[in-house]
Design an enzyme around this catalytic site. Structure first.
Site, PDB file in Angstrom:
ATOM      1  N   SER A 126      -8.369  26.639  42.862  1.00 12.43           N
ATOM      2  CA  SER A 126      -7.784  27.343  41.289  1.00 12.43           C
ATOM      3  C   SER A 126      -7.537  26.509  40.787  1.00 12.43           C
ATOM      4  O   SER A 126      -6.585  25.082  40.533  1.00 12.43           O
ATOM      5  CB  SER A 126      -6.751  28.191  42.026  1.00 12.43           C
ATOM      6  OG  SER A 126      -7.656  29.176  42.883  1.00 12.43           O
ATOM      7  N   GLN A 127      -7.455  27.203  39.113  1.00  9.25           N
ATOM      8  CA  GLN A 127      -7.395  26.148  38.443  1.00  9.25           C
ATOM      9  C   GLN A 127      -5.221  25.818  38.326  1.00  9.25           C
ATOM     10  O   GLN A 127      -4.303  26.739  38.916  1.00  9.25           O
ATOM     11  CB  GLN A 127      -7.239  27.261  36.495  1.00  9.25           C
ATOM     12  CG  GLN A 127      -6.242  26.735  35.537  1.00  9.25           C
ATOM     13  CD  GLN A 127      -6.372  27.961  34.710  1.00  9.25           C
ATOM     14  OE1 GLN A 127      -6.710  28.759  34.762  1.00  9.25           O
ATOM     15  NE2 GLN A 127      -6.501  27.751  33.600  1.00  9.25           N
TER      16      GLN A 127
END
Ligand code: SAH
Length: 280
Positions: A126-127
């Site tokens: 994930s970012q």
């Protein structure tokens, strides 16, 4: 709106590669979010002095490649603190964990960029901002027991392990679960248990949990996860189909539920039982 941030890591070729990967990641259904409304849920506990280091701390080595040190610093300053991440513990931990070690060699230049990065098997880490936002919203503390659904690379589990007492992490794809388990062990984490399985049902044998973070989107909040949330605990889960919202659910001590949406997001769909429920 900030939609044109570029990776500050790597050469122009890497930037082109990053842009291509971002498009691929979005098409592939990974998560992406820009500028959510600030969360109403403050961190559950006051921030400790910055020097508090849990016994399980893996070292972000002295002698670590200075590119990564620099990239991690700007990730924290620009993409986390520069937005609405205010929890000092979260900022400190993400400023220390060597995120590039969770990304395959060929994508390491993307490890600290403001976007998800591929980790194989069609999945993404994930970012950074989303990891920070979810962790902050979940309000972990040193006595917390945490459940992490969608282990992927193991990065979110590592962030939680630095802030909680124990972390239980479930990944539906066996090869990812195995590589994450190996990576986390090599990095010295002793308070994370990873298993292969469907996270929809949670981990009843280890419940209740003070913190539950889910990295794949069901179209409704799974009841077993609500049941396994401790009084005073928080569940952070993306809910929806193509359009999703990041939902924070807090269970009060009297078991009443408070629910709030804090950001529009885009995660991979939750597989397994959640998928079957969706098809009905
Ligand atoms: N937290 C991860 C992000 C991984 S992306 C990280 O820090 O790297 C989401 C992950 O959820 C994928 O690895 C995907 O395989 C997994 N997943 C999807 N549905 C799942 C389910 N029902 N149970 C457990 N994991 C699931």
């Amino acid at each position: 709106m900030e939609t044109t941030r570029q990776s500050r890591v790597g050469c122009p070729t890497a930037i082109c590669l990053a842009a291509g990967l971002m498009v691929a990641a979005v098409i592939g259904g990974s998560l992406l979010v820009w500028r959510p409304r600030p969360a109403d849920f403050p961190p559950a506990e006051p921030a400790p002095p910055p020097a508090r280091l849990p016994a399980t701390k893996p070292s972000a080595e002295a002698g670590e490649d200075s590119r990564y040190v620099q990239a991690r610093r700007s990730m924290v300053e620009q993409d986390l603190r520069g937005r609405d991440i205010t929890d000092r513990k979260v900022l400190e931990v993400m400023g220390r964990i060597p995120r590039h070690r969770f990304v395959p060699e060929e994508f390491r230049d993307l490890a600290y960029a403001d976007r998800p990065a591929p980790i194989g098997y069609g999945q993404t880490i994930s970012q950074p901002y989303i990891v920070a936002l979810m962790t902050q919203a979940a309000g972990p503390g040193p006595k917390s027991r945490a459940l992490d659904i969608g282990t992927g690379s193991g990065y979110q589990a590592a962030v939680l392990a630095e802030l909680c007492k124990e972390v239980y992490s479930i990944e539906i794809l066996q090869p990812l679960a195995e590589s994450a388990r190996k990576r986390l062990a090599e990095m010295g984490y002793r308070n994370i248990t990873v298993r292969t399985g469907d996270g929809y049902r949670g981990w009843p044998e280890k419940a209740p949990f003070d913190v539950i973070i889910v990295a794949a989107a069901p179209d409704h909040v799974p009841q077993p996860l609500l049941d396994q949330l401790a009084g005073g605990g928080r569940l952070v889960v993306p809910v929806g189909g193509f359009f999703q919202e990041l939902v924070v659910i807090e269970k009060q001590q009297d078991a009443t539920i408070r629910r709030q949406s804090i950001a529009p997001v885009r995660f991979v769909p939750m597989r397994g039982e959640a998928e079957k429920a969706r098809d009905k």
